[in-house]
Design a protein around this motif. Sequence first.
Motif, short mmCIF file in Angstrom:
data_model
loop_
_atom_site.label_atom_id
_atom_site.label_comp_id
_atom_site.label_asym_id
_atom_site.label_seq_id
_atom_site.Cartn_x
_atom_site.Cartn_y
_atom_site.Cartn_z
N VAL A 161 3.10 7.26 8.85
CA VAL A 161 1.92 6.83 7.77
C VAL A 161 3.22 6.32 6.76
N ASP A 162 2.85 7.77 6.16
CA ASP A 162 4.15 8.59 5.21
C ASP A 162 4.14 7.23 4.28
N HIS A 163 5.68 6.71 5.53
CA HIS A 163 6.40 6.04 4.98
C HIS A 163 5.62 4.57 4.38
N LEU A 164 4.77 4.21 5.19
CA LEU A 164 3.98 3.00 4.55
C LEU A 164 3.06 3.34 3.60
N LEU A 165 2.72 4.39 3.47
CA LEU A 165 2.12 4.43 1.79
C LEU A 165 3.29 4.36 0.98
N GLU A 166 4.53 4.90 0.87
CA GLU A 166 5.49 4.60 -0.03
C GLU A 166 5.53 3.54 -0.29
N LEU A 167 6.03 2.56 1.05
CA LEU A 167 5.81 1.20 0.64
C LEU A 167 5.11 0.42 0.11
N CYS A 168 3.25 0.83 0.11
CA CYS A 168 2.10 0.18 -0.54
C CYS A 168 2.32 0.00 -2.11
N LEU A 169 2.51 1.93 -2.23
CA LEU A 169 2.77 1.74 -3.72
C LEU A 169 4.11 1.61 -4.49
N ASP A 170 4.87 1.68 -3.75
CA ASP A 170 5.84 0.76 -4.48
C ASP A 170 5.85 -0.63 -4.49
N ALA A 171 5.07 -1.36 -4.39
CA ALA A 171 4.76 -2.82 -4.53
C ALA A 171 3.42 -2.56 -5.00
N GLY A 172 3.10 -1.84 -5.50
CA GLY A 172 1.72 -1.33 -6.51
C GLY A 172 0.05 -1.53 -6.58
N LEU A 173 0.16 -1.10 -4.82
CA LEU A 173 -0.67 -1.13 -4.05
C LEU A 173 -2.15 0.28 -4.46
N ARG A 174 -2.85 0.46 -4.90
CA ARG A 174 -4.24 1.68 -5.05
C ARG A 174 -4.09 1.41 -3.60
N ARG A 187 -16.47 8.73 -0.45
CA ARG A 187 -16.89 7.13 -0.91
C ARG A 187 -16.18 6.54 -1.56
N SER A 188 -17.00 7.33 -2.51
CA SER A 188 -16.26 6.35 -4.35
C SER A 188 -14.55 6.19 -3.69
N ILE A 189 -13.95 6.71 -3.86
CA ILE A 189 -11.74 7.00 -3.46
C ILE A 189 -11.82 5.86 -2.18
N LEU A 190 -12.17 6.22 -0.63
CA LEU A 190 -12.35 4.96 -0.51
C LEU A 190 -12.36 3.52 -1.13
N ASP A 191 -13.22 3.11 -0.97
CA ASP A 191 -14.14 1.97 -2.10
C ASP A 191 -13.44 1.39 -2.75
N GLY A 192 -12.09 2.43 -3.90
CA GLY A 192 -11.94 2.56 -4.93
C GLY A 192 -10.49 1.71 -4.47
N ALA A 193 -10.01 1.89 -2.55
CA ALA A 193 -8.49 1.55 -2.38
C ALA A 193 -8.40 -0.04 -2.47
N GLN A 194 -7.32 -0.19 -2.26
CA GLN A 194 -6.54 -1.13 -1.39
C GLN A 194 -6.60 -1.22 -0.36
N VAL A 195 -5.65 -0.44 0.33
CA VAL A 195 -4.83 0.21 1.00
C VAL A 195 -5.02 1.71 1.63
N VAL A 196 -5.67 1.73 2.47
CA VAL A 196 -5.66 3.36 3.12
C VAL A 196 -4.97 3.22 4.70
N CYS A 197 -4.18 4.45 4.64
CA CYS A 197 -3.80 4.66 5.40
C CYS A 197 -3.82 6.31 6.22
N ALA A 198 -3.99 5.61 7.66
CA ALA A 198 -4.22 6.48 8.31
C ALA A 198 -3.51 6.66 9.96
N THR A 199 -3.12 7.25 10.63
CA THR A 199 -3.17 7.69 12.00
C THR A 199 -3.76 6.88 13.28
N LEU A 200 -3.56 6.78 13.40
CA LEU A 200 -3.87 5.94 15.15
C LEU A 200 -5.05 6.66 15.72
N SER A 201 -5.58 7.88 15.50
CA SER A 201 -6.45 8.62 16.29
C SER A 201 -7.31 9.34 15.17
N MET A 202 -7.15 9.45 13.49
CA MET A 202 -8.00 8.66 12.76
C MET A 202 -8.78 7.76 12.31
#
Length: 638
Positions: A237-250, A335-350
């Motif tokens: 999940v952290d790797h996916l987060l890094e990919l999305c940040l590198d792509a300029g996504l919130r 809620r404010s942070i989640l609503d403002g994100a283009q991408v949410v990264c989380a493990t399956l169990s979460m």
Amino acid sequence: MRRDVDHFIRFTRLLETERQAERSRIAQEKQTLPLAELEARGLVVLDLETTEENVGLGGRHLVTFMHESKKRLTTRLGPGDILAVSPRKAEIEDPPQGTVVSGTRNSVVVAFDRNPPEWMREGRLRLDVTANDATFDRAKKGLAQWQAMDSGQKRDRREILLGNSPPRFDKPPAFTPHRSLNPEQHEAVSLALSARDVALVHGPPGTGKSTVLSELASQWGAQGKRILCTAASNAAVDHLLELCLDAGLRSVRVGHPARVLPHLQEHTLDLLVEAHPDRQLARELFEDAFDLLGYARKQRSRGRSRERFGNAREASAEAYKMMDDARVLERKATRSILDGAQVVCATLSMLEGSLLRNEQFDVALFDEATQAIEPLSLLAFLKAPLVVMAGDPKQLAPTIISMDAAKQGLGVSLFERLLEDSGDEVKCMLKEQYRMHETIMRFPSDETYGGQLRAHPSVATRTLAEVLRPESTVDAPPLLFLDTAGKGFDESKAPQTESLRNEGEAELVVARVRELFAAGLNPRELGVITPYRAQALWLREQLIDLSELEVDTVDAFQGREKDVIIVSLVRSNAEQQLGFLEDLRRLNVAITRPRRHLFVVGDSATLSSHPFFARWIEFTQAVGGYRSAWEWSSAPPA
């Protein structure tokens, strides 16, 4: 084969079988094994002390534990692990339990819902890993939701995932890539963009699976879609987060803070909430509430007068109200942070945890899908109408404790089942790899991937000599097998353990490590891996002075790469028993980690009893990468 709701009922039963197997294993091992072996197996950490306490999100008490001498922890504890804490040399009933928030080589931070007892701040402690029921419970709830989908579009999607209806695809769209793509990567992106339900990206080692996922995130982000990134492990999940940040996504990372790179930590939900103005107000309310509760305890302890009890009640009531107000502010900040994100990264169990249970997304990227059990994988499909699954069924499968549950299907990932049900129409295989020298790649390509892999020109001929000192005379072809047959390097059970080690092999590995470092290899570019935990621990002890060197099991190295990988296979016995080396996916992982040089130590007399290993040894001979330990120990070739 047509499936019905009994499919979900069966998996519910298998989950319970696996849960009981995990509980039984932990209980039996703690009753029968010595403490040293429990620690070696990662079930207990001994002789820790409390070094720091803080208040975290939601009023949780964060306690940092480490050895008094600050030495390395022998057990690797990961975010989400559940621990019970007790005095080192005393038994207590109902020890407090906490959840691991983060960990390093030397310390672990654990979150407790209640204020820790005073004895936890004094003397040495033991931390016991306990079964984590949350993942099982969430997976079972997800299965119940799929079982109840009896009408409309939900039933249609269920039929697709059951394999009763084919996945649906629209006409492949024209798109302008945000990055350079090879033909298979372009095809994989096109397939995913045309999918309505599910698409599979088969990514053999080093073939740029991350490039495909990053391109998909960029395409969907440009379309204004809300994206979920998920996987079974925190690392993925952290790797996916890094990919999305590198792509300029919130992007925001939900869940317990993981072992993330420093530049990623600021994007975790905990830290984002901590910086939010509403959380700052909540923190002040929590601090005032704790002060009031302390005042209430003092009032009760000073006597039994009606006035003191009245003061205590009023202070406690005010404190609990302040805590409620603080939690409202925290939920507002979250809620404010989640609503403002283009991408949410989380493990399956979460995904079925309290924070994301009611969240919905337009699309989902699901990495390392072949390492997740089907009930957990199905949670991703509850969150988004389209899920793109990426993985490699030729590498390690989900880890299952119960052999019975594994045989009945829990050990088969949803990725593998969908591939079997729908065939090539639902997947695209990446074929050009950007990691390994062509010689390292050739055997796994021919044996495991149908000879379809090709090495990109940028990596096909690069060698280890290019990163060593010019005067170095180290024997380092791309692939080298050091055969210990006849040396008497027999495997043995490590003391107080059921795991195996091979001290003769270890000596050769240690010598090779030091030789490469002396020749100028960067310590961060070498990994030592082995299938057996006891061998990894033994090697780590022999190389303890090399702090930047990574020594671990094959399983822990999946998804990783280094310039040099040294593999100790361990097995050497007269009976030619290979144990779980017979799971050829484990060897496939081991030999596909290096970029420039693969060095494998093993006993051909034992290994060649298996046709796969026999062919591999023959391959090393054919490419000039075979050496005998008899010659090696006396005069290594120049």
